[in-house]
Design a protein around this motif. Structure first.
Motif, PDB file in Angstrom:
ATOM      1  N   HIS A 160      65.507 105.286  29.082  1.00 23.56           N
ATOM      2  CA  HIS A 160      66.736 105.702  28.393  1.00 23.56           C
ATOM      3  C   HIS A 160      66.762 105.186  26.953  1.00 23.56           C
ATOM      4  CE1 HIS A 160      71.368 106.360  28.791  1.00 23.56           C
ATOM      5  NE2 HIS A 160      70.801 107.199  27.956  1.00 23.56           N
ATOM      6  N   ILE A 161      66.501 103.881  26.771  1.00 22.17           N
ATOM      7  CA  ILE A 161      66.509 103.343  25.412  1.00 22.17           C
ATOM      8  C   ILE A 161      65.332 103.901  24.628  1.00 22.17           C
ATOM      9  CG2 ILE A 161      65.332 101.250  26.230  1.00 22.17           C
ATOM     10  CD1 ILE A 161      67.664 101.580  23.161  1.00 22.17           C
ATOM     11  N   GLY A 162      64.180 104.104  25.288  1.00 26.29           N
ATOM     12  CA  GLY A 162      63.015 104.643  24.597  1.00 26.29           C
ATOM     13  C   GLY A 162      63.257 106.043  24.066  1.00 26.29           C
ATOM     14  N   GLU A 163      63.792 106.918  24.907  1.00 29.06           N
ATOM     15  CA  GLU A 163      64.032 108.291  24.464  1.00 29.06           C
ATOM     16  C   GLU A 163      65.121 108.359  23.407  1.00 29.06           C
ATOM     17  OE1 GLU A 163      64.763 110.462  28.061  1.00 29.06           O
ATOM     18  OE2 GLU A 163      62.630 110.815  28.427  1.00 29.06           O
ATOM     19  N   THR A 164      66.102 107.469  23.506  1.00 26.88           N
ATOM     20  CA  THR A 164      67.161 107.445  22.492  1.00 26.88           C
ATOM     21  C   THR A 164      66.597 107.046  21.136  1.00 26.88           C
ATOM     22  OG1 THR A 164      68.799 106.855  24.176  1.00 26.88           O
ATOM     23  CG2 THR A 164      69.398 106.457  21.885  1.00 26.88           C
ATOM     24  N   LEU A 165      65.765 105.993  21.104  1.00 26.87           N
ATOM     25  CA  LEU A 165      65.157 105.562  19.847  1.00 26.87           C
ATOM     26  C   LEU A 165      64.202 106.627  19.301  1.00 26.87           C
ATOM     27  CD1 LEU A 165      64.397 101.797  20.619  1.00 26.87           C
ATOM     28  CD2 LEU A 165      66.197 102.722  19.144  1.00 26.87           C
ATOM     29  N   ALA A 166      63.477 107.283  20.208  1.00 29.13           N
ATOM     30  CA  ALA A 166      62.554 108.325  19.772  1.00 29.13           C
ATOM     31  C   ALA A 166      63.295 109.461  19.087  1.00 29.13           C
ATOM     32  CB  ALA A 166      61.773 108.847  20.969  1.00 29.13           C
ATOM     33  N   GLN A 167      64.420 109.851  19.651  1.00 32.02           N
ATOM     34  CA  GLN A 167      65.204 110.930  19.056  1.00 32.02           C
ATOM     35  C   GLN A 167      65.768 110.520  17.705  1.00 32.02           C
ATOM     36  OE1 GLN A 167      68.527 112.174  21.463  1.00 32.02           O
ATOM     37  NE2 GLN A 167      68.706 114.134  20.417  1.00 32.02           N
ATOM     38  N   MET A 168      66.195 109.261  17.597  1.00 30.11           N
ATOM     39  CA  MET A 168      66.799 108.776  16.352  1.00 30.11           C
ATOM     40  C   MET A 168      65.763 108.632  15.235  1.00 30.11           C
ATOM     41  SD  MET A 168      69.286 105.850  18.035  1.00 30.11           S
ATOM     42  CE  MET A 168      69.714 105.129  16.455  1.00 30.11           C
ATOM     43  N   SER A 169      64.521 108.262  15.600  1.00 25.20           N
ATOM     44  CA  SER A 169      63.520 107.938  14.577  1.00 25.20           C
ATOM     45  C   SER A 169      62.325 108.880  14.553  1.00 25.20           C
ATOM     46  CB  SER A 169      63.018 106.502  14.797  1.00 25.20           C
ATOM     47  OG  SER A 169      64.082 105.577  14.730  1.00 25.20           O
ATOM     48  N   GLY A 170      62.360 109.962  15.336  1.00 24.78           N
ATOM     49  CA  GLY A 170      61.270 110.928  15.331  1.00 24.78           C
ATOM     50  C   GLY A 170      59.973 110.372  15.857  1.00 24.78           C
ATOM     51  N   LEU A 171      60.020 109.632  16.966  1.00 28.37           N
ATOM     52  CA  LEU A 171      58.834 108.987  17.521  1.00 28.37           C
ATOM     53  C   LEU A 171      58.234 109.813  18.652  1.00 28.37           C
ATOM     54  CD1 LEU A 171      60.288 105.364  17.766  1.00 28.37           C
ATOM     55  CD2 LEU A 171      58.992 106.378  15.877  1.00 28.37           C
ATOM     56  N   ALA A 172      56.992 109.540  18.964  1.00 23.57           N
ATOM     57  CA  ALA A 172      56.319 110.197  20.078  1.00 23.57           C
ATOM     58  C   ALA A 172      56.627 109.433  21.366  1.00 23.57           C
ATOM     59  CB  ALA A 172      54.817 110.225  19.840  1.00 23.57           C
ATOM     60  N   VAL A 173      57.011 110.169  22.407  1.00 24.68           N
ATOM     61  CA  VAL A 173      57.267 109.595  23.729  1.00 24.68           C
ATOM     62  C   VAL A 173      56.046 109.845  24.600  1.00 24.68           C
ATOM     63  CG1 VAL A 173      58.723 109.680  25.793  1.00 24.68           C
ATOM     64  CG2 VAL A 173      59.746 109.950  23.519  1.00 24.68           C
ATOM     65  N   LEU A 174      55.467 108.790  25.146  1.00 22.14           N
ATOM     66  CA  LEU A 174      54.228 108.878  25.911  1.00 22.14           C
ATOM     67  C   LEU A 174      54.417 108.311  27.314  1.00 22.14           C
ATOM     68  CD1 LEU A 174      52.052 107.395  23.054  1.00 22.14           C
ATOM     69  CD2 LEU A 174      52.172 109.817  23.664  1.00 22.14           C
ATOM     70  N   GLY A 175      53.752 108.906  28.269  1.00 29.20           N
ATOM     71  CA  GLY A 175      53.767 108.359  29.614  1.00 29.20           C
ATOM     72  C   GLY A 175      53.116 106.991  29.624  1.00 29.20           C
ATOM     73  N   CYS A 176      53.700 106.059  30.350  1.00 29.45           N
ATOM     74  CA  CYS A 176      53.157 104.700  30.373  1.00 29.45           C
ATOM     75  C   CYS A 176      51.979 104.642  31.354  1.00 29.45           C
ATOM     76  CB  CYS A 176      54.236 103.704  30.768  1.00 29.45           C
ATOM     77  SG  CYS A 176      53.660 101.999  30.780  1.00 29.45           S
ATOM     78  N   PRO A 177      50.811 104.222  30.911  1.00 31.41           N
ATOM     79  CA  PRO A 177      49.645 104.171  31.808  1.00 31.41           C
ATOM     80  C   PRO A 177      49.670 102.970  32.745  1.00 31.41           C
ATOM     81  CG  PRO A 177      49.042 103.340  29.655  1.00 31.41           C
ATOM     82  CD  PRO A 177      50.454 103.819  29.531  1.00 31.41           C
ATOM     83  N   LEU A 178      50.616 102.100  32.548  1.00 34.89           N
ATOM     84  CA  LEU A 178      50.741 100.894  33.372  1.00 34.89           C
ATOM     85  C   LEU A 178      51.787 101.146  34.462  1.00 34.89           C
ATOM     86  CD1 LEU A 178      49.746  97.861  33.318  1.00 34.89           C
ATOM     87  CD2 LEU A 178      51.891  97.368  32.133  1.00 34.89           C
ATOM     88  N   GLY A 179      51.450 100.812  35.703  1.00 27.62           N
ATOM     89  CA  GLY A 179      52.422 100.971  36.782  1.00 27.62           C
ATOM     90  C   GLY A 179      53.453  99.857  36.747  1.00 27.62           C
TER      91      GLY A 179
END
Length: 304
Positions: free
Chosen positions: A249-268
């Motif tokens: 939730h915080i990641g996608e919010t920051l990505a939208q605000m700052s134009g960042l790339a959202v990536l799947g986390c390779p770590l479980g």
């Protein structure tokens, strides 16, 4: 030495006293209370015995009160009024006219993801209500129990006894990177995750889950920057080649605000639920119920 407590008057006897004092008639008192005359007579005898006075005597004009009855009628009616107030339906909460403060414990992430929407909705429905954001830490349980705080929003697995919980939404983990990152395109492999430099957030109630996953899977990150909170994180990632691992939730919010790339986390990494928490003492309080319903409507999964 133990003292015997005096016998308390039955509220029904006080009600009879009040009615009989007003109408001066056993027959009319029985009609007013929906009881039979024999029942009224039995209750009156009990009242006389407990108060040690005849209270009412028969006269050609009806049942006349004794001086003792005249002296007791005021206190008796005060007691009855108090009992009526206790039994009255709790007043409804009107957000449009309410004047009060709500103190909500929340994480730094919730300041970014939840607080703006909550504030906007509260201002629209309850313009005179004030919100105060407080820290989400180990003192939350005490604050909720004492009334110092009204709600706690976030991931707080240590809250237990006497605390109600409502799940709002589930969180998994993602990674953020500069949209023009020189070595990362649409996906992030575990090898690339290990090789890249990271920025990490020291605070955050989910941070322990991230650290546990890194340890369990033997992944050692190359951390170049540690921040106490999320302030400035979006700008840092957008201006560098650092990557960050965050709850969705915080990641996608920051990505939208700052134009960042959202990536799947390779770590479980173990996910967690974001919940609202409140103490049992305030479960039925109308204003508290209004706030909780508002939070649920805004943030429950499927409604956001």
């Amino acid at each position: 030495m133990n003292e015997t407590l005096p016998e308390l008057l039955d509220p029904r006897l006080l009600q009879l006293f009040d009615v009989l004092y007003g109408c001066r008639s056993v027959t009319r008192s029985a009609e007013a209370m929906g009881l039979s005359q024999p029942t009224i007579s039995i209750w009156l005898q009990r009242l006389r015995r407990q108060l040690g006075d005849a209270l009412f005597v028969r006269t050609p004009a009806g049942m006349a009160p004794t001086p003792r009855a005249d002296a007791l009628i005021g206190p008796a009616r005060e007691v009855l009024e108090g009992l009526r107030r206790l039994a009255a339906v709790q007043p409804a909460f009107d957000p449009a006219t309410a004047r009060r403060r709500y103190r909500i414990c929340m994480t730094d992430a919730s300041h970014v993801t939840l607080l703006p929407a909550l504030l906007a909705r509260v201002r629209a429905e309850a313009p005179q209500v004030r919100l105060e954001a407080a820290r989400m830490d180990e003192g939350v349980a005490r604050a909720l129990a004492s009334g110092e705080a009204d709600l706690a929003l976030g991931y707080a697995p240590w809250l237990a006894s006497g605390i109600y919980q409502q799940t709002l939404y589930a969180q998994d983990w993602i990674c953020l990177a500069n949209a023009a990152h020189p070595r990362i395109r649409r996906t992030l492999s575990l090898a690339r995750y290990r090789a890249e430099a990271h920025v990490t957030i020291a605070a955050g109630t989910g941070q322990d889950l991230l650290e546990a996953a890194l340890t369990a899977q033997g992944v050692e990150r190359r951390v170049l920057l540690e921040l106490p909170g999320f302030l400035g994180l979006g700008a840092i990632i957008s201006g560098t080649d650092l990557i960050a691992t965050l709850p969705r939730h915080i990641g996608e919010t920051l990505a939208q605000m700052s134009g960042l790339a959202v990536l799947g986390c390779p770590l479980g990494i173990q996910g967690f639920d974001v919940r609202q928490h409140w103490h049992a003492r305030y479960h039925e309080e109308p204003g508290h119920r209004w706030l909780r319903a508002l939070v649920a409507e805004l943030f429950t999964a499927g409604r956001r």
